[in-house]
Scaffold this motif. Sequence first.
Motif, PDB file in Angstrom:
ATOM      1  N   ILE A  42      -7.452   2.023   2.069  1.00 52.41           N
ATOM      2  CA  ILE A  42      -6.246   1.725   2.860  1.00 52.41           C
ATOM      3  C   ILE A  42      -6.629   1.199   4.241  1.00 52.41           C
ATOM      4  O   ILE A  42      -6.075   0.208   4.733  1.00 52.41           O
ATOM      5  CB  ILE A  42      -5.350   2.987   2.971  1.00 52.41           C
ATOM      6  CG1 ILE A  42      -4.723   3.306   1.607  1.00 52.41           C
ATOM      7  CG2 ILE A  42      -4.266   2.785   4.043  1.00 52.41           C
ATOM      8  CD1 ILE A  42      -3.959   4.613   1.550  1.00 52.41           C
ATOM      9  N   GLN A  47      -7.839  -2.364   4.077  1.00 55.15           N
ATOM     10  CA  GLN A  47      -6.731  -3.287   3.856  1.00 55.15           C
ATOM     11  C   GLN A  47      -5.909  -3.487   5.145  1.00 55.15           C
ATOM     12  O   GLN A  47      -5.481  -4.599   5.456  1.00 55.15           O
ATOM     13  CB  GLN A  47      -5.815  -2.768   2.733  1.00 55.15           C
ATOM     14  CG  GLN A  47      -6.462  -2.781   1.349  1.00 55.15           C
ATOM     15  CD  GLN A  47      -6.937  -4.168   0.954  1.00 55.15           C
ATOM     16  OE1 GLN A  47      -6.196  -5.153   1.062  1.00 55.15           O
ATOM     17  NE2 GLN A  47      -8.201  -4.261   0.518  1.00 55.15           N
ATOM     18  N   ILE A 105       0.605   5.714   0.450  1.00 51.81           N
ATOM     19  CA  ILE A 105      -0.251   6.752   1.030  1.00 51.81           C
ATOM     20  C   ILE A 105       0.455   8.105   1.012  1.00 51.81           C
ATOM     21  O   ILE A 105       1.697   8.182   1.084  1.00 51.81           O
ATOM     22  CB  ILE A 105      -0.646   6.377   2.480  1.00 51.81           C
ATOM     23  CG1 ILE A 105      -1.684   7.331   3.035  1.00 51.81           C
ATOM     24  CG2 ILE A 105       0.580   6.316   3.384  1.00 51.81           C
ATOM     25  CD1 ILE A 105      -2.272   6.897   4.385  1.00 51.81           C
ATOM     26  N   TRP A 125      -1.538  10.165   6.842  1.00 53.03           N
ATOM     27  CA  TRP A 125      -1.318   9.037   7.765  1.00 53.03           C
ATOM     28  C   TRP A 125      -1.234   9.529   9.209  1.00 53.03           C
ATOM     29  O   TRP A 125      -0.417  10.391   9.546  1.00 53.03           O
ATOM     30  CB  TRP A 125      -0.049   8.264   7.430  1.00 53.03           C
ATOM     31  CG  TRP A 125       0.229   7.120   8.399  1.00 53.03           C
ATOM     32  CD1 TRP A 125       1.263   7.025   9.270  1.00 53.03           C
ATOM     33  CD2 TRP A 125      -0.565   5.956   8.600  1.00 53.03           C
ATOM     34  NE1 TRP A 125       1.179   5.864   9.994  1.00 53.03           N
ATOM     35  CE2 TRP A 125       0.044   5.183   9.611  1.00 53.03           C
ATOM     36  CE3 TRP A 125      -1.751   5.489   8.031  1.00 53.03           C
ATOM     37  CZ2 TRP A 125      -0.464   3.978  10.057  1.00 53.03           C
ATOM     38  CZ3 TRP A 125      -2.260   4.284   8.470  1.00 53.03           C
ATOM     39  CH2 TRP A 125      -1.623   3.544   9.476  1.00 53.03           C
ATOM     40  N   LEU A 162       0.834  -1.209   0.000  1.00 46.81           N
ATOM     41  CA  LEU A 162       0.000   0.000   0.000  1.00 46.81           C
ATOM     42  C   LEU A 162       0.867   1.257   0.000  1.00 46.81           C
ATOM     43  O   LEU A 162       1.961   1.270   0.591  1.00 46.81           O
ATOM     44  CB  LEU A 162      -0.907   0.015   1.232  1.00 46.81           C
ATOM     45  CG  LEU A 162      -1.885  -1.160   1.387  1.00 46.81           C
ATOM     46  CD1 LEU A 162      -2.543  -1.109   2.756  1.00 46.81           C
ATOM     47  CD2 LEU A 162      -2.946  -1.123   0.277  1.00 46.81           C
ATOM     48  N   GLU A 201      -9.923   6.637  -1.402  1.00 42.56           N
ATOM     49  CA  GLU A 201      -8.563   6.058  -1.350  1.00 42.56           C
ATOM     50  C   GLU A 201      -8.178   5.715   0.078  1.00 42.56           C
ATOM     51  O   GLU A 201      -7.655   4.623   0.350  1.00 42.56           O
ATOM     52  CB  GLU A 201      -7.568   7.053  -1.946  1.00 42.56           C
ATOM     53  CG  GLU A 201      -6.178   6.458  -2.142  1.00 42.56           C
ATOM     54  CD  GLU A 201      -5.258   7.423  -2.887  1.00 42.56           C
ATOM     55  OE1 GLU A 201      -4.040   7.307  -2.722  1.00 42.56           O
ATOM     56  OE2 GLU A 201      -5.774   8.294  -3.636  1.00 42.56           O
ATOM     57  N   ASN A 202      -8.456   6.638   1.045  1.00 44.31           N
ATOM     58  CA  ASN A 202      -8.103   6.390   2.444  1.00 44.31           C
ATOM     59  C   ASN A 202      -8.947   5.281   3.059  1.00 44.31           C
ATOM     60  O   ASN A 202      -8.450   4.496   3.878  1.00 44.31           O
ATOM     61  CB  ASN A 202      -8.249   7.677   3.264  1.00 44.31           C
ATOM     62  CG  ASN A 202      -7.165   8.697   2.950  1.00 44.31           C
ATOM     63  OD1 ASN A 202      -6.156   8.353   2.335  1.00 44.31           O
ATOM     64  ND2 ASN A 202      -7.375   9.941   3.352  1.00 44.31           N
TER      65      ASN A 202
END
Length: 404
Positions: free
Chosen positions: A66, A69, A44, A49, A42, A62-63
């Motif tokens: 993440i 996952q 970012i 983050w 991944l 998108e976040n």
Amino acid sequence: MSTQSFKILFVISGARINKKGLVPLICRITYNGKRKPFSTGLFINPEYWFSEKQQAKPPSEENDHINIQISLIKNKLNQAFLFLQVQQENFDVEDILLQYKGESTKAQKSVLVLFQEHNDKMEKLIGKDYVIGTFWKFKQARELLKAFIKHQFKKADYQFEDLNLKFLVDYEFFLKTEKNLSQATINKTIQRFRRIVRIAISENHLEKEPFLMYKVKRSKKEVVFLTPAELDKLEKHQFAQPRLQKVKDMLVFCCYTGLAFNEMSRLEEKHIVVGFDGNKWIKINREKTKKLVSVPILSKATSIIERYCSENIPFILPRISNQKFNSYLKEIAEVLGIEKNLTHHIGRKTFATTVLLYNDVPMEIVSELLGHSKISITQEYYARVVQSKVSEHVTKLSEKLNKK
């Protein structure tokens, strides 16, 4: 086993920004103080983050992907950890990662299991790389270690990761007090165990040698041999009993050839050859080291060969077990008044000392005639004899100088 010892942490690698301004998200697992990082695949934006929350923010397609996952990775890692807790008594952080990836975990072998594997392989190599005596010594070493583990820890086995210097110190104390072994035997027993430890390191069951600070205690090696007077008494005495006379002759033969019991027992006519000097030599491989031993046949050994060679074809000398041989030597010692524990090996030591060193044969030649793999072995055993001989020469020199 507590799950608190297993931790999962996601971190970003800020130093590895790609062209899109994204950084890789790394998962770092820790178990029992050992870390193992791996790539999650991944990427970012570092501004999105939040390490404390272990989340990507603010909410976006998108976040959110993440975060989903990350949750899946954490669940899969926890499942791998719980599976190993149930299936395996001992595992490490690397095993957890292998289980997570669906790969076979490296089997963590215990001390006695690896020792047994080593001995099983050694047994198959008897007659090729090892003699049976060496195998039996390693077999005995494993039994002694097993007895110590049971005595000291009340366990059937022990893990390599738990080995430390105290283990070896306590083991030495056990061998000395509970098993009443000599220091020389203790040193050899520990030496064999340390070979297994080195194998464990090579197979990644152990990271480093846990006994580096261990100091081997030197044992006092006293060489017992027949003095010139005792050897002369042995040679001249004739025994009425044939069994004692034969054993006496065989011991005298070894006093003038230095052959070990196994080489003496299997000596055949093919091992006697004419050497470069036109004289007869014994050429035979030592069973212990496989090294070719070349020994000139002195006249006193020749007479014994001539006495028995026709009786024991294809062997040169009478055949007898080592146990009976040494038993008869005790009778011989009692008859002759030799107050020493007379064994066949004393013949070999007498050859080195009374026959060779006492007659000024150099140490390197003595080492060669004995078939030692290294001259240091000869020096270690016979240094005191050499010192005694030097002292004798110095005394004679001093007497000569005083007469002038």
